[in-house]
Design an enzyme around this catalytic site. Structure first.
Site, short mmCIF file in Angstrom:
data_model
loop_
_atom_site.label_atom_id
_atom_site.label_comp_id
_atom_site.label_asym_id
_atom_site.label_seq_id
_atom_site.Cartn_x
_atom_site.Cartn_y
_atom_site.Cartn_z
N GLU A 184 0.82 -1.22 0.00
CA GLU A 184 0.00 0.00 0.00
C GLU A 184 0.85 1.27 0.00
O GLU A 184 0.64 2.19 0.80
CB GLU A 184 -0.94 0.01 1.21
N GLU A 385 -6.02 -8.19 -1.17
CA GLU A 385 -6.70 -7.93 0.10
C GLU A 385 -8.12 -7.51 -0.21
O GLU A 385 -8.35 -6.65 -1.06
CB GLU A 385 -6.06 -6.76 0.88
#
Ligand code: P53
Length: 488
Positions: A184, A385
């Site tokens: 991320e 995810e």
């Protein structure tokens, strides 16, 4: 006779990577065993849905640091992977804790005991036909590098990261095929969020720093990370040309609250501010919007001509992303040309329900995300995810009836399948976040649960650590068995 007309007939690919995802610091525990050093995750206390985690200056006795023991996967991984295999997992995403391999981060030689642990872990995965999918840096920067070097605001971090990556690539050359460099990486766009800056880039802001100083630090750190990532991609491909090395972003499609041009333009600006990381990863160059923004604000990051060549040479093989929710923006408080603090632009989407932590639930947003990323990057995509954090209730007989989790996943998987089957998206796999209950990154809680596998431990750190199967466990098993056809 007419030629063959291609109908919409794309199916979920045969070798689709169904599975789950975790990160070392959130489940391993054993924070100081076998030579492991202290990471940024080891100095974060427990918080709650309303109380942020504290990042302390080293480990202070008496405070609750949930990652220190987590779910003790370090000693339970064999039984845990066996349970994942029972669900039929084809892939398991985890990370390599940087501080197991380089405890302080600036050593010349790696820690053999740490390397050995991941050998055993990956061997166990392969024993069950589970493909390990590995993140190199998932919120686990050695604390020593943060204190001594200022984290990724320092160019020296590039060497430390590349050394770590090289050691891992060489050691696991024949055990790991799928890699990601930074987890991320784009979340730090919210530069005045202390938690994200510490976890993503190892930056601890000093009191009294202005927003401009923080944002400048973010652009500098982001640049060094992108260079470090590109160098790692180059090295990795030399070590094993079959490696697939991706970037990893949090993707949250942005939509305007109203059809006004200000809202639409603000949504575009918001995307530009968040997507430049993956733009650089994929295209090997900075988008104009960002170059101009940096210049206009008087930020002067250290970006050399040599860096720009490296970025071009180290572009990624695929784009991995987490998807939890969409973002809606309104120009009521901030006009498109004044956008700096992203939080100011965010509005509540009145059409969506929220989780107990206020995360908006938007399954169609996943299809939108897949389409947007495909159109933007023309690269294979990988959902690494997705999932629902929720409070679970254990019944007297030990079962957990998590139909809310099943609903969430069913709706998201169904939208994902439309993206593949109707929109032709090239998708490598789908990994649910926190497939076994673990420590929440954002809040440090155990009771914010994502798993198919329940772990008996609560926010206070009490429990037997016993593992058990939730209803969603049996449901996901059927989903995988039917390659996504049976979602009932
Ligand atoms: P938790 C912020 C925004 C979106 C995703 O999050 C985020 C974060 C950081 O909290 O993190 C990712 O545990 C991250 C995982 C994390 C997961 O989402 O706060 O890659 O480490 O656990 C879920 O509910």
């Amino acid at each position: 006779m007419w030629g063959f007309i291609h109908m919409y007939s794309a199916k979920m690919p045969k070798n689709f990577l169904w599975g789950g995802a975790v990160a070392a610091h959130q489940l391993e525990g054993a924070w100081n065993e076998d030579g492991k050093g202290m990471s940024v995750a080891d100095v974060m206390t427990v918080g709650s849905a309303t109380k942020p985690r504290e990042i302390t200056d080293g480990v202070i006795p008496g405070k609750n640091y949930p990652n220190h023991s987590a779910i003790d996967f370090y000693h339970h991984y064999k039984e845990d992977i066996k349970l994942m295999a029972e669900m039929g997992f084809k892939a398991l995403r985890t990370s390599i804790a940087w501080t197991r391999i380089f405890p302080k981060g600036d050593e010349k030689e790696p820690n053999e005991a740490g390397l050995k642990f991941y050998d055993d872990l990956f061997d166990t995965c392969h024993q069950y036909g589970i493909e390990p999918v590995i993140t190199l840096s998932h919120f686990e920067i050695p604390f020593h590098l943060i204190k001594e070097y200022g984290g990724f605001t320092n160019r020296k971090m590039i060497d430390f990261f590349v050394r770590f990556a090289t050691v891992c690539f060489k050691r696991y050359k024949n055990k790991v095929k799928y890699w990601m460099t930074f987890n991320e990486i784009n979340n730090q766009t919210s530069f005045n969020n202390d938690f994200l800056m510490a976890t993503n880039s190892g930056i601890l802001f000093k009191d009294g720093m202005t927003d401009e100083e923080k944002e400048a630090a973010m652009y500098q750190a982001g640049h060094y990370e992108l260079v470090a990532s590109a160098l790692a991609v180059k090295v990795g491909h030399k070590i094993n040309p079959n490696f697939k090395i991706g970037c990893m972003i949090n993707y949250s499609p942005v939509r305007p609250l109203t059809p006004s041009s200000d809202d639409v333009l603000l949504a575009d600006k918001f995307e530009q501010r968040r997507d430049w990381f993956s733009d650089v990863h994929v295209f090997g160059e900075y988008p104009n919007a960002v170059e101009v923004y940096i210049e206009r604000n008087g930020y002067r990051p250290d970006i050399t001509d040599e860096d720009r060549i490296v970025l071009k040479e180290g572009t990624v093989d695929y784009v991995a992303f987490s998807y939890y929710q969409t973002t809606t923006v309104s120009s009521e408080k901030v006009k498109p040309d004044d956008l700096t603090d992203l939080a100011q632009a965010i509005a509540k989407n009145p059409t969506l329900k929220r989780s107990d932590w206020g995360w908006e639930i938007d399954p169609e947003g996943l299809r939108i995300a897949l389409n947007q990323l495909q159109d933007r990057y023309h690269k294979p995509l990988f959902i690494v995810e997705n999932g629902l954090g929720a409070y679970d209730k254990v019944e007297a007989d030990g079962s957990v009836h998590d139909d809310y989790r099943i609903d969430y996943l069913r709706n998201h998987i169904s939208e994902m399948e439309k993206a593949v089957e109707l929109d032709g998206v090239d998708l490598m796999g789908y990994l649910t976040w926190g497939c076994i209950d673990l420590v929440s990154a954002g809040t440090g809680q155990m009771d914010k649960r994502y798993g198919f596998i329940y772990v008996d431990k609560n926010d206070a750190g009490e429990g037997t650590l016993g593992r058990s199967r939730k209803d969603s466990f049996f449901w996901y098993k059927k989903v995988i068995q039917s390659n996504g056809k049976d979602l009932n």
